[in-house]
Design an enzyme around this catalytic site. Structure first.
Site, PDB file in Angstrom:
ATOM      1  N   ASN A   8       9.584 -35.201  16.145  1.00 20.17           N
ATOM      2  CA  ASN A   8      10.198 -34.974  17.458  1.00 20.17           C
ATOM      3  C   ASN A   8      11.614 -34.457  17.224  1.00 20.17           C
ATOM      4  O   ASN A   8      12.497 -35.225  16.859  1.00 20.17           O
ATOM      5  CB  ASN A   8      10.208 -36.295  18.242  1.00 20.17           C
ATOM      6  CG  ASN A   8      10.930 -36.162  19.570  1.00 20.17           C
ATOM      7  OD1 ASN A   8      11.263 -35.052  19.999  1.00 20.17           O
ATOM      8  ND2 ASN A   8      11.175 -37.292  20.215  1.00 20.17           N
ATOM      9  N   LYS A  10      13.678 -33.306  19.411  1.00 25.06           N
ATOM     10  CA  LYS A  10      14.599 -33.542  20.535  1.00 25.06           C
ATOM     11  C   LYS A  10      15.369 -32.254  20.864  1.00 25.06           C
ATOM     12  O   LYS A  10      14.787 -31.173  20.769  1.00 25.06           O
ATOM     13  CB  LYS A  10      15.511 -34.726  20.214  1.00 25.06           C
ATOM     14  CG  LYS A  10      14.684 -35.934  19.766  1.00 25.06           C
ATOM     15  CD  LYS A  10      15.424 -37.237  19.697  1.00 25.06           C
ATOM     16  CE  LYS A  10      14.454 -38.326  19.259  1.00 25.06           C
ATOM     17  NZ  LYS A  10      15.010 -39.664  19.328  1.00 25.06           N
ATOM     18  N   HIS A  93       8.190 -40.306  26.562  1.00 25.83           N
ATOM     19  CA  HIS A  93       9.147 -40.733  25.529  1.00 25.83           C
ATOM     20  C   HIS A  93      10.240 -41.573  26.199  1.00 25.83           C
ATOM     21  O   HIS A  93      10.641 -41.294  27.335  1.00 25.83           O
ATOM     22  CB  HIS A  93       9.759 -39.510  24.844  1.00 25.83           C
ATOM     23  CG  HIS A  93      10.597 -39.876  23.659  1.00 25.83           C
ATOM     24  ND1 HIS A  93      11.894 -40.331  23.807  1.00 25.83           N
ATOM     25  CD2 HIS A  93      10.325 -39.909  22.338  1.00 25.83           C
ATOM     26  CE1 HIS A  93      12.374 -40.613  22.597  1.00 25.83           C
ATOM     27  NE2 HIS A  93      11.439 -40.363  21.690  1.00 25.83           N
ATOM     28  N   GLU A  95      13.322 -41.672  25.950  1.00 25.16           N
ATOM     29  CA  GLU A  95      14.495 -40.922  26.434  1.00 25.16           C
ATOM     30  C   GLU A  95      14.186 -40.253  27.773  1.00 25.16           C
ATOM     31  O   GLU A  95      15.053 -40.155  28.640  1.00 25.16           O
ATOM     32  CB  GLU A  95      14.944 -39.908  25.367  1.00 25.16           C
ATOM     33  CG  GLU A  95      15.660 -40.620  24.228  1.00 25.16           C
ATOM     34  CD  GLU A  95      15.589 -39.924  22.875  1.00 25.16           C
ATOM     35  OE1 GLU A  95      15.246 -38.732  22.816  1.00 25.16           O
ATOM     36  OE2 GLU A  95      15.886 -40.599  21.870  1.00 25.16           O
ATOM     37  N   GLU A 163       6.872 -46.903  20.171  1.00 25.70           N
ATOM     38  CA  GLU A 163       8.255 -46.719  19.739  1.00 25.70           C
ATOM     39  C   GLU A 163       9.129 -47.774  20.413  1.00 25.70           C
ATOM     40  O   GLU A 163       9.547 -47.588  21.574  1.00 25.70           O
ATOM     41  CB  GLU A 163       8.750 -45.328  20.155  1.00 25.70           C
ATOM     42  CG  GLU A 163       7.962 -44.206  19.520  1.00 25.70           C
ATOM     43  CD  GLU A 163       8.772 -42.913  19.483  1.00 25.70           C
ATOM     44  OE1 GLU A 163       9.028 -42.429  18.374  1.00 25.70           O
ATOM     45  OE2 GLU A 163       9.160 -42.424  20.547  1.00 25.70           O
ATOM     46  N   GLY A 169      16.599 -44.053  16.932  1.00 29.26           N
ATOM     47  CA  GLY A 169      17.901 -43.447  16.667  1.00 29.26           C
ATOM     48  C   GLY A 169      18.993 -44.444  16.332  1.00 29.26           C
ATOM     49  O   GLY A 169      20.170 -44.111  16.323  1.00 29.26           O
ATOM     50  N   SER A 205      13.332 -44.911  13.856  1.00 30.48           N
ATOM     51  CA  SER A 205      14.069 -44.976  12.592  1.00 30.48           C
ATOM     52  C   SER A 205      13.175 -44.962  11.354  1.00 30.48           C
ATOM     53  O   SER A 205      13.467 -45.628  10.358  1.00 30.48           O
ATOM     54  CB  SER A 205      14.999 -46.194  12.573  1.00 30.48           C
ATOM     55  OG  SER A 205      15.975 -46.074  13.594  1.00 30.48           O
TER      56      SER A 205
HETATM   57  P1  PGA Z   1      14.198 -41.670  15.389  1.00 27.46           P
HETATM   58  O1  PGA Z   1      13.492 -41.149  16.757  1.00 27.46           O
HETATM   59  O2  PGA Z   1      13.211 -41.466  14.279  1.00 27.46           O
HETATM   60  O3  PGA Z   1      15.423 -40.814  15.265  1.00 27.46           O
HETATM   61  O4  PGA Z   1      14.508 -43.120  15.602  1.00 27.46           O
HETATM   62  C1  PGA Z   1      12.138 -41.382  17.003  1.00 27.46           C
HETATM   63  C2  PGA Z   1      11.747 -40.822  18.339  1.00 27.46           C
HETATM   64  O5  PGA Z   1      12.552 -40.866  19.290  1.00 27.46           O
HETATM   65  O6  PGA Z   1      10.628 -40.299  18.515  1.00 27.46           O
END
Ligand code: PGA
Length: 241
Positions: A8, A10, A93, A95, A163, A169, A205
């Site tokens: 992903n 983003k 997601h 976000e 997730e 993140g 992460s």
């Molecule tokens: P990250 O993000 O690996 O940076 O924690 C995962 C995601 O949001 O899909």
């Protein structure tokens, strides 16, 4: 079950940066086992579609609207995704849920729209830190699954990504035990709903140094990777785990 490694990106990578990434990634990816899927930002869909044409690496959208066209200023269309060669779409997601107020209702509309277009939804679910501390992890996962998948035929192609919001993140990865516990619950719930073939990815992460341990746990069928997917060799290492 075949392992799945999804990236992903983003709001990172311009079309040129997308081409550069694949220029380095593709020659190194010939012997990878499992399925690899990239989610570039919409402005780089066309670049991804061009460089991945004829390759055994897939790509999709981070978000599409639940109508293919119309007066929906600023939204992305699944029809465009399809025309450019995209096969998957992330839905729900955290976000999107948090920053863009996406509701359970919208995830349901999007899952159905994506399936109607002949694309494959990757539905993201997961609890916040507060919900985990209140012991609500399973309840939240079940609510999000139930809401998004009601009226969806259980034989539909679908991927679920668990997730935990507190691990995205933040560098705070779920321990393999925490991830395995949540994945077992999700597996049982999906089986109960009839989705027995649906893979469950872990996200939050994931890094080259924690990937192997997580992947060795039962019911963890792959990863959805954010930060560590932006750099060619770090994502390659995760795909090799
Ligand atoms: P990250 O993000 O690996 O940076 O924690 C995962 C995601 O949001 O899909």
């Amino acid at each position: 079950m075949e392992k799945i490694f999804a990236a992903n990106w983003k709001l990172f990578k311009t079309p040129q940066q997308t081409r550069d990434f694949f220029g380095s990634f593709l020659p190194e990816s010939k012997n990878l086992k499992g399925k690899v899927i990239f989610f570039p930002p919409a402005t780089s869909w066309e670049a991804a579609g061009q460089v991945l044409k004829g390759q055994s690496i897939f790509w999709g959208a981070q978000n599409i609207y639940f109508e293919a066209q119309g007066a929906f200023t600023g939204e992305n269309s699944g029809q465009t995704l399809k025309e450019l060669g995209g096969k998957y779409a992330l839905i729900g997601h955290s976000e999107r849920r948090k920053l863009f107020s996406e509701s359970d209702e919208w995830t349901a509309l999007k899952v159905r729209h994506v399936l109607n277009l002949g694309l494959i939804p990757m539905l993201c679910i997961g609890e916040t830190l507060e919900e985990r501390e209140q012991g609500k992890t399973d309840q939240i996962n079940q609510r999000q699954l139930q809401a998004a998948l009601k009226n969806v035929d259980a034989s539909s192609p679908l991927i679920v990504a668990y997730e935990p919001v507190w691990a995205i993140g933040t560098g705070k990865v779920a321990t393999p035990e925490q991830a395995a516990t949540a994945h077992l619950q999700i597996r049982q719930y999906l089986d109960h709903m009839g989705f027995k073939q649906t893979p469950i990815l872990y996200g939050g992460s994931v890094k080259p140094d924690n990937a192997k341990d997580l992947l060795s746990r039962p019911h963890i069928n792959g990863f959805l990777v954010g930060g560590a997917s932006l750099e060619v060799f770090s994502f390659l290492k995760i795909c090799q785990s």
